[in-house]
Structures are given as structure tokens and as C-alpha cells.
Motif scaffolding. Structure first.
Motif, PDB file in Angstrom:
ATOM      1  N   GLU A  51      20.149  11.141  28.009  1.00  0.00           N
ATOM      2  CA  GLU A  51      19.951  12.326  27.173  1.00  0.00           C
ATOM      3  C   GLU A  51      19.364  11.978  25.808  1.00  0.00           C
ATOM      4  OE1 GLU A  51      23.468  13.358  29.900  1.00  0.00           O
ATOM      5  OE2 GLU A  51      22.780  11.614  28.758  1.00  0.00           O
ATOM      6  N   GLY A  52      19.507  10.724  25.395  1.00  0.00           N
ATOM      7  CA  GLY A  52      19.046  10.326  24.076  1.00  0.00           C
ATOM      8  C   GLY A  52      17.634   9.764  24.044  1.00  0.00           C
ATOM      9  N   LEU A  53      16.949   9.736  25.183  1.00  0.00           N
ATOM     10  CA  LEU A  53      15.600   9.160  25.211  1.00  0.00           C
ATOM     11  C   LEU A  53      14.537  10.123  24.696  1.00  0.00           C
ATOM     12  CD1 LEU A  53      15.396   7.131  28.542  1.00  0.00           C
ATOM     13  CD2 LEU A  53      15.886   6.323  26.225  1.00  0.00           C
ATOM     14  N   ALA A  54      14.640  11.378  25.052  1.00  0.00           N
ATOM     15  CA  ALA A  54      13.636  12.353  24.614  1.00  0.00           C
ATOM     16  C   ALA A  54      13.732  12.561  23.105  1.00  0.00           C
ATOM     17  CB  ALA A  54      13.820  13.685  25.337  1.00  0.00           C
ATOM     18  N   SER A  55      12.632  12.970  22.489  1.00  0.00           N
ATOM     19  CA  SER A  55      12.619  13.236  21.054  1.00  0.00           C
ATOM     20  C   SER A  55      13.419  14.508  20.761  1.00  0.00           C
ATOM     21  CB  SER A  55      11.183  13.401  20.557  1.00  0.00           C
ATOM     22  OG  SER A  55      10.650  14.633  21.024  1.00  0.00           O
ATOM     23  N   PRO A  56      13.827  14.714  19.501  1.00  0.00           N
ATOM     24  CA  PRO A  56      14.563  15.936  19.152  1.00  0.00           C
ATOM     25  C   PRO A  56      13.812  17.216  19.510  1.00  0.00           C
ATOM     26  CG  PRO A  56      14.734  14.340  17.372  1.00  0.00           C
ATOM     27  CD  PRO A  56      13.741  13.776  18.351  1.00  0.00           C
ATOM     28  N   SER A  57      12.492  17.134  19.545  1.00  0.00           N
ATOM     29  CA  SER A  57      11.700  18.320  19.886  1.00  0.00           C
ATOM     30  C   SER A  57      11.564  18.515  21.391  1.00  0.00           C
ATOM     31  CB  SER A  57      10.306  18.222  19.254  1.00  0.00           C
ATOM     32  OG  SER A  57       9.599  17.103  19.768  1.00  0.00           O
ATOM     33  N   GLY A  58      12.129  17.578  22.165  1.00  0.00           N
ATOM     34  CA  GLY A  58      12.088  17.716  23.619  1.00  0.00           C
ATOM     35  C   GLY A  58      10.974  16.960  24.314  1.00  0.00           C
ATOM     36  N   VAL A  59      10.187  16.198  23.568  1.00  0.00           N
ATOM     37  CA  VAL A  59       9.111  15.412  24.179  1.00  0.00           C
ATOM     38  C   VAL A  59       9.729  14.240  24.933  1.00  0.00           C
ATOM     39  CG1 VAL A  59       7.060  14.008  23.762  1.00  0.00           C
ATOM     40  CG2 VAL A  59       7.482  16.065  22.396  1.00  0.00           C
ATOM     41  N   LEU A  60       9.352  14.094  26.197  1.00  0.00           N
ATOM     42  CA  LEU A  60       9.938  13.048  27.027  1.00  0.00           C
ATOM     43  C   LEU A  60       9.541  11.658  26.559  1.00  0.00           C
ATOM     44  CD1 LEU A  60       9.469  14.474  30.644  1.00  0.00           C
ATOM     45  CD2 LEU A  60      11.538  14.494  29.237  1.00  0.00           C
ATOM     46  N   HIS A  61      10.428  10.701  26.783  1.00  0.00           N
ATOM     47  CA  HIS A  61      10.130   9.293  26.567  1.00  0.00           C
ATOM     48  C   HIS A  61       9.005   8.899  27.535  1.00  0.00           C
ATOM     49  CE1 HIS A  61      10.704   4.910  26.920  1.00  0.00           C
ATOM     50  NE2 HIS A  61      11.295   4.974  25.738  1.00  0.00           N
ATOM     51  N   PRO A  62       8.138   7.962  27.166  1.00  0.00           N
ATOM     52  CA  PRO A  62       7.039   7.569  28.058  1.00  0.00           C
ATOM     53  C   PRO A  62       7.480   7.184  29.468  1.00  0.00           C
ATOM     54  CG  PRO A  62       6.680   6.646  25.888  1.00  0.00           C
ATOM     55  CD  PRO A  62       8.041   7.293  25.847  1.00  0.00           C
ATOM     56  N   VAL A  63       8.622   6.510  29.603  1.00  0.00           N
ATOM     57  CA  VAL A  63       9.097   6.142  30.943  1.00  0.00           C
ATOM     58  C   VAL A  63       9.508   7.392  31.717  1.00  0.00           C
ATOM     59  CG1 VAL A  63      10.841   4.862  32.238  1.00  0.00           C
ATOM     60  CG2 VAL A  63       9.782   3.825  30.216  1.00  0.00           C
ATOM     61  N   GLN A  64      10.163   8.326  31.056  1.00  0.00           N
ATOM     62  CA  GLN A  64      10.507   9.583  31.721  1.00  0.00           C
ATOM     63  C   GLN A  64       9.239  10.322  32.156  1.00  0.00           C
ATOM     64  OE1 GLN A  64      12.916  10.998  28.334  1.00  0.00           O
ATOM     65  NE2 GLN A  64      14.601  11.291  29.785  1.00  0.00           N
ATOM     66  N   ARG A  65       8.243  10.311  31.297  1.00  0.00           N
ATOM     67  CA  ARG A  65       6.981  10.978  31.612  1.00  0.00           C
ATOM     68  C   ARG A  65       6.323  10.353  32.844  1.00  0.00           C
ATOM     69  NH1 ARG A  65       1.680  10.473  27.845  1.00  0.00           N
ATOM     70  NH2 ARG A  65       0.210  11.523  29.217  1.00  0.00           N
ATOM     71  N   GLY A  66       6.341   9.032  32.908  1.00  0.00           N
ATOM     72  CA  GLY A  66       5.767   8.353  34.069  1.00  0.00           C
ATOM     73  C   GLY A  66       6.481   8.716  35.360  1.00  0.00           C
ATOM     74  N   VAL A  67       7.813   8.810  35.283  1.00  0.00           N
ATOM     75  CA  VAL A  67       8.608   9.167  36.464  1.00  0.00           C
ATOM     76  C   VAL A  67       8.283  10.583  36.924  1.00  0.00           C
ATOM     77  CG1 VAL A  67      10.967   9.726  37.193  1.00  0.00           C
ATOM     78  CG2 VAL A  67      10.495   7.559  36.022  1.00  0.00           C
ATOM     79  N   VAL A  68       8.167  11.507  35.980  1.00  0.00           N
ATOM     80  CA  VAL A  68       7.862  12.898  36.338  1.00  0.00           C
ATOM     81  C   VAL A  68       6.465  13.010  36.947  1.00  0.00           C
ATOM     82  CG1 VAL A  68       7.463  15.204  35.407  1.00  0.00           C
ATOM     83  CG2 VAL A  68       9.450  13.886  34.643  1.00  0.00           C
ATOM     84  N   GLU A  69       5.500  12.379  36.319  1.00  0.00           N
ATOM     85  CA  GLU A  69       4.115  12.523  36.778  1.00  0.00           C
ATOM     86  C   GLU A  69       3.873  11.857  38.128  1.00  0.00           C
ATOM     87  OE1 GLU A  69       1.286  11.423  33.821  1.00  0.00           O
ATOM     88  OE2 GLU A  69       2.006  12.920  32.372  1.00  0.00           O
ATOM     89  N   GLU A  70       4.554  10.739  38.373  1.00  0.00           N
ATOM     90  CA  GLU A  70       4.361  10.031  39.644  1.00  0.00           C
ATOM     91  C   GLU A  70       5.353  10.467  40.716  1.00  0.00           C
ATOM     92  OE1 GLU A  70       1.985   7.908  40.516  1.00  0.00           O
ATOM     93  OE2 GLU A  70       1.021   8.087  38.549  1.00  0.00           O
ATOM     94  N   GLN A  71       6.280  11.368  40.368  1.00  0.00           N
ATOM     95  CA  GLN A  71       7.309  11.830  41.303  1.00  0.00           C
ATOM     96  C   GLN A  71       7.979  10.634  41.972  1.00  0.00           C
ATOM     97  OE1 GLN A  71       5.764  14.865  43.921  1.00  0.00           O
ATOM     98  NE2 GLN A  71       4.818  15.992  42.245  1.00  0.00           N
TER      99      GLN A  71
END
Length: 202
Positions: free
Chosen positions: A119-139
Motif C-alpha cells: 500500500e505504501g508503494l504508490a505516490s500520495p496522488s495514486g500514481v503507481l510505482h514503476p514495478v506495479q505499473r509493469g505488472v499491470v501493463e504486462e498482466q
């Protein structure tokens, strides 16, 4: 009023239990609780933890694991309990930026350290951490129960080796298990996250 669902009901029960358990400390004097002195060698139960950059006051039993505290006292349910014996990695969190199985760490031992959960990886504004972003985009995950542990292990590893080969990253997250066994897609998504972390283009 929001409709009651399973998640809000469970969180309400957790909050009520934590409040009831901590209420007695309002009447606590120095070295005593309702007129009773603390036993020699006893551990103070009401402690402050630094979790995701915030100081959290929580009532913790001396034998309580960090995984239990995070999930059932602080409501941070992104930390999953799988095997509960330090084998599957689903409960991985960062302690001072180093991955640890939270099911095998006593909460009292981290009271002076920084704990980061999924829960602490994303920025306060809700922008995903780069690793989270990679996981979402690559499913990268099928059921995703193990995903928080893999992501936290990868984030911790990338702090040490930000530009790993695929084999190096596989070794870095090898303490995490996936019952769906789609390790190839998991590695692909985490490698994409590593690329984003280095500032790679989309």
C-alpha cells in the motif's frame, strides 16, 4: 451510508477489536495498569510503528508477528498470509528497504525501523510505482494472491541491482512462490517494471 460488504465488515471488526484492546491504556499510569505493576521483563504492548512513512500507534502482543499486526490491527490487507511459516513469500514487506517475510518477524523487533507494504508503494496522488505499473501493463499474474509479495521482493532487489538480467531478477525473487506457476509472465512484468524504474519509455 455505504452498503456493507465483506471487506468493510471485516475492517470494522478489526477496528473495533483494536479499539477495545487499546482502551485500557487510557488509564495507564507509569509502570502500572489499573493498579497492577508490570511484571519484570514484560514487553510494552502499546507501541509506535513507522509504516509507509506514517507513525502508527498499535496494541501488539509480545508473540505477535508483523504480518498479523499489519493485516488485523492496521488493516493493511495487501500483505497476504499464505503458508504463515516463511516459505511462500506472500507476506513479503520491506523493512528499512530490505525484503523480509513478515510472518516470521515479531512486530516488537521493528519498532525503531521503517516498514513498507504494498500500500505504501504508490505516490500520495495514486500514481503507481514503476514495478506495479509493469505488472499491470504486462498482466503478469493470474489470480494475483502472491502478487504483493513478488512486487515487494522485486522492489527490494531493484534497490540493490537496478539493471538486472532476467536470470538475476529471477534469483532475486526466488524466495516467492506462485501456485498458478506462470513464472515466465511474472518475470516479464517485473523486468518491465525495472525498465520503468530506470526511466525507460512506455
Amino acid at each position: 451510508m455505504d452498503p456493507v460488504n465483506r471487506r468493510t465488515f471485516i475492517k470494522g471488526v478489526i477496528a473495533a477489536g483494536a479499539a477495545a484492546s487499546s482502551a485500557a491504556y487510557l488509564f495507564r499510569g507509569p509502570g502500572s495498569l489499573l493498579g497492577q505493576t508490570s511484571a519484570p521483563g514484560s514487553v510494552e504492548r502499546l507501541i509506535t510503528l513507522m509504516v509507509n512513512g506514517q507513525a502508527r500507534r498499535v496494541d501488539v502482543m509480545k508473540q505477535e508477528t508483523l504480518a498479523m499486526t499489519l493485516r488485523y490491527k492496521l488493516g493493511l490487507t495487501g500483505t497476504k498470509l499464505g503458508c504463515d511459516r516463511a516459505e511462500c513469500g506472500a507476506c513479503t514487506v520491506l523493512i528499512d528497504d530490505v525484503p523480509h517475510y513478515s510472518c516470521s518477524v515479531l512486530t516488537h523487533t521493528v519498532r525503531t525501523r521503517g516498514v513498507t507494504t504494498i500500500e505504501g508503494l504508490a505516490s500520495p496522488s495514486g500514481v503507481l510505482h514503476p514495478v506495479q505499473r509493469g505488472v499491470v501493463e504486462e498482466q503478469g499474474f493470474q489470480c494475483a494472491f502472491c502478487m504483493p509479495g513478488f512486487v515487494m521482493a522485486a522492489v527490494g532487489f531493484l534497490k540493490v541491482n537496478p539493471n538486472p538480467t532476467r536470470d538475476q531478477l529471477a534469483h532475486g525473487i526466488s524466495g516467492n512462490l506462485c501456485r498458478c506457476q506462470d513464472y515466465d509472465k511474472i518475470l516479464t512484468s517485473l523486468m518491465k517494471g525495472a525498465e520503468y524504474l530506470r526511466g525507460g519509455s512506455a
